[in-house]
Design a protein around this motif. Structure first.
Motif, PDB file in Angstrom:
ATOM      1  N   ALA A 232      65.841  96.286  62.550  1.00  0.00           N
ATOM      2  CA  ALA A 232      66.090  97.615  63.113  1.00  0.00           C
ATOM      3  C   ALA A 232      65.292  98.681  62.385  1.00  0.00           C
ATOM      4  CB  ALA A 232      67.580  97.931  63.063  1.00  0.00           C
ATOM      5  N   SER A 233      65.204  98.574  61.074  1.00  0.00           N
ATOM      6  CA  SER A 233      64.441  99.561  60.300  1.00  0.00           C
ATOM      7  C   SER A 233      62.960  99.502  60.647  1.00  0.00           C
ATOM      8  CB  SER A 233      64.630  99.323  58.797  1.00  0.00           C
ATOM      9  OG  SER A 233      65.956  99.608  58.400  1.00  0.00           O
ATOM     10  N   ALA A 234      62.426  98.294  60.811  1.00  0.00           N
ATOM     11  CA  ALA A 234      61.019  98.155  61.183  1.00  0.00           C
ATOM     12  C   ALA A 234      60.764  98.753  62.562  1.00  0.00           C
ATOM     13  CB  ALA A 234      60.611  96.682  61.160  1.00  0.00           C
ATOM     14  N   VAL A 266      68.460 105.090  61.431  1.00  0.00           N
ATOM     15  CA  VAL A 266      68.446 103.650  61.706  1.00  0.00           C
ATOM     16  C   VAL A 266      67.964 102.888  60.481  1.00  0.00           C
ATOM     17  CG1 VAL A 266      67.477 101.851  63.203  1.00  0.00           C
ATOM     18  CG2 VAL A 266      68.031 104.100  64.155  1.00  0.00           C
ATOM     19  N   ILE A 267      67.179 103.545  59.655  1.00  0.00           N
ATOM     20  CA  ILE A 267      66.574 102.901  58.491  1.00  0.00           C
ATOM     21  C   ILE A 267      67.602 102.835  57.360  1.00  0.00           C
ATOM     22  CG2 ILE A 267      64.722 103.055  56.781  1.00  0.00           C
ATOM     23  CD1 ILE A 267      63.109 104.601  58.882  1.00  0.00           C
ATOM     24  N   THR A 272      66.386  96.708  53.370  1.00  0.00           N
ATOM     25  CA  THR A 272      65.435  97.798  53.596  1.00  0.00           C
ATOM     26  C   THR A 272      65.332  98.684  52.377  1.00  0.00           C
ATOM     27  OG1 THR A 272      66.006  97.777  55.954  1.00  0.00           O
ATOM     28  CG2 THR A 272      64.872  99.730  55.108  1.00  0.00           C
ATOM     29  N   ALA A 273      66.478  98.990  51.763  1.00  0.00           N
ATOM     30  CA  ALA A 273      66.471  99.843  50.569  1.00  0.00           C
ATOM     31  C   ALA A 273      65.665  99.201  49.448  1.00  0.00           C
ATOM     32  CB  ALA A 273      67.902 100.112  50.114  1.00  0.00           C
ATOM     33  N   GLY A 274      65.814  97.891  49.294  1.00  0.00           N
ATOM     34  CA  GLY A 274      65.060  97.203  48.259  1.00  0.00           C
ATOM     35  C   GLY A 274      63.574  97.189  48.542  1.00  0.00           C
ATOM     36  N   ALA A 275      63.214  96.951  49.804  1.00  0.00           N
ATOM     37  CA  ALA A 275      61.799  96.882  50.175  1.00  0.00           C
ATOM     38  C   ALA A 275      61.117  98.246  50.044  1.00  0.00           C
ATOM     39  CB  ALA A 275      61.666  96.363  51.604  1.00  0.00           C
TER      40      ALA A 275
END
Length: 483
Positions: A232-234, A266-267, A272-275
């Protein structure tokens, strides 16, 4: 209820709220600058006349209680001040209930304006701002972590916005299916920007890639927005990139910026937080029971009201933009179901001569955003919204769009109405109003590279004929009933 909130989305919420407040501010400022000429007491479509003919249930507004230009201005500037405060973070400095009231007041003030704004406020981004603003009321503040249900309601809004626009294109103009629409769009869009000329002259394969990328962004990625993280973040990141492309290629008020703001929350999620190296969430207190109850009630309300936009999305007769309630709560969206192949523009001219002859010298009025002077580079206007300029584009498509406001505009020019003249960039009659005005229809085309280098002109135009023949004040007063 431990599932009720998710602290990993705290940064997305913060950016969404600050961005939404900033766009509220832009919207209120654009109203403050234009309302007197458009809907004020001496405007083209006065609010008091509208309120006298439309029932409350069709257009709820605080201006039902009282209308004057001074009161309207007070409402607008109150909204602007509150928007600025929320953009600066005021909502996180007060208790949760107070923050919710501040967001609710912003929504109510802008709803009151839109519901009396008539055709000048009938754009999709007005309803989009109101729907996003309504959901923001229930997104919380620094007292509690973001509520999961409201985060999903924001995704549902973004899904409808993108997927609705994709479907209307797929069902509409065949140039979307053969990937040729972008050959025309940059030239024929409502208000080109300073880079639109260059976008128009991109090679054909690039235009095809633009159209294909649009289909991916609006038909496939909306479903990825509903997928688990980090998918979803991507998908949200790709939506943001496509919106930045649209921002550089044209002027669509705050539509693209608000779409970006909607994609931001959405992010999130641990992966996602780690990346992305996002900071750890702060400590939040437990959500109050009354707040949980309100969020559940709002979620249920949106679920029920979603019946109409879902039915519209599934219909072969899909409506492009519509609000199903006067509160603009759960709307349907879409844009450019058809793309014009040619660009026609209305040019308004006046003369101060006592009679019109073949030798009459006509002087052209200049608009702030829409094409006029062929040597004037199209301006960057967005996220600001020039409502009169946009309606002039629609009027050039068909006289049906001009309705009651174009005769009122011509009469205002004959009167030298100062509120209306402030909507224009250039008034060729600064000392006394003209004796005659007329509207002419021109075919505009972007110049070629060779023409630009040799003439300095961004546009080439050809006269098609009169749209409104030369008129003077007395006949216009009889036609409009305005004096």
């Amino acid at each position: 209820m431990e599932w009720f909130t998710d602290a990993d989305y705290w940064l997305g919420r913060l950016l969404f709220q600050r961005g939404l407040a900033a766009l509220y501010l832009v919207a209120f400022l654009s109203v403050a600058d234009q309302f007197r000429g458009l809907i004020g007491e001496d405007g083209l479509l006065p609010v008091p006349r509208f309120l006298a003919s439309v029932r409350f249930r069709r257009a709820p507004s605080i201006f039902r209680l009282h209308y004057s230009d001074r009161f309207f201005a007070a409402v607008v500037w109150t909204g602007a001040a509150l928007s600025a405060a929320m953009a600066a973070g005021a909502g996180d400095l007060v208790p949760l209930w107070a923050s919710m009231l501040m967001w609710a007041l912003l929504w109510a003030l802008y709803l009151s304006i839109v519901n009396v704004g008539q055709t000048w406020f009938a754009f999709m981004w007005e309803s989009l701002l109101l729907e996003a603003g309504f959901l923001a009321i229930f997104l919380g503040n620094g007292d509690t972590a973001p509520p999961v249900l409201v985060l999903w309601l924001l995704r549902w809004l973004l899904f409808r916005l993108e997927f609705g626009a994709g479907l209307i294109k797929l069902r509409g103009d065949p140039c979307w299916r053969d990937l040729t629409c972008l050959r025309y769009h940059h030239e024929t869009q409502p208000m080109p920007g300073p880079l639109s000329w260059f976008f128009h002259h991109l090679p054909g394969p690039v235009h095809r890639a633009e159209a294909a990328a649009n289909h991916v962004a609006q038909l496939a990625l909306p479903f990825a927005l509903l997928a688990p993280q980090p998918v979803a973040s991507a998908a949200a990141g790709f939506v943001i990139l496509t919106q930045l492309w649209l921002i550089t290629s044209g002027n669509f008020a705050w539509l693209n910026w608000l779409t970006i703001v909607l994609a931001v929350p959405v992010i999130g999620g641990p992966a996602t937080a780690g990346a992305l190296g996002l900071p750890e969430p702060p400590h939040f207190g437990a959500a109050p029971a009354w707040y949980e109850g309100m969020v559940l009630a709002v979620t249920a309300t949106v679920a029920v009201l979603s019946y109409w936009p879902i039915r519209n999305l599934l219909s072969r007769h899909q409506v492009m933009n519509a609000s199903f309630t006067p509160l603009h709560l759960v709307n349907t969206y879409g844009a450019f179901g058809s793309v014009g192949r040619v660009r026609d523009e209305l040019v308004i001219e006046g003369t101060d001569e006592p009679e019109v002859t073949d030798a009459t010298v006509w002087k052209e009025y200049g608009f702030k955003g829409k094409p006029g002077d062929v040597r004037r580079l199209p301006r960057q206007v967005a996220p600001y919204h020039l409502r009169l300029d946009w309606l002039m584009w629609f009027a050039a498509l068909s006289p049906a769009y001009a309705g009651p406001w174009l005769p009122a505009l011509l009469l205002a020019l004959l009167d030298g109405n100062p509120a209306v003249l402030r909507l224009l960039r250039h008034n060729p009659f600064p000392h006394a109003p003209p004796t005659f005005v007329r509207a002419r229809l021109y075919r505009y085309r972007f110049t070629t590279w060779h023409q630009l280098r040799s003439t300095g002109a961004w546009w080439d135009r050809t006269l098609l004929g009169d749209y409104v023949p030369a008129v003077t004040k007395a006949p216009m007063e009889r036609e409009t009933g305005i004096s």
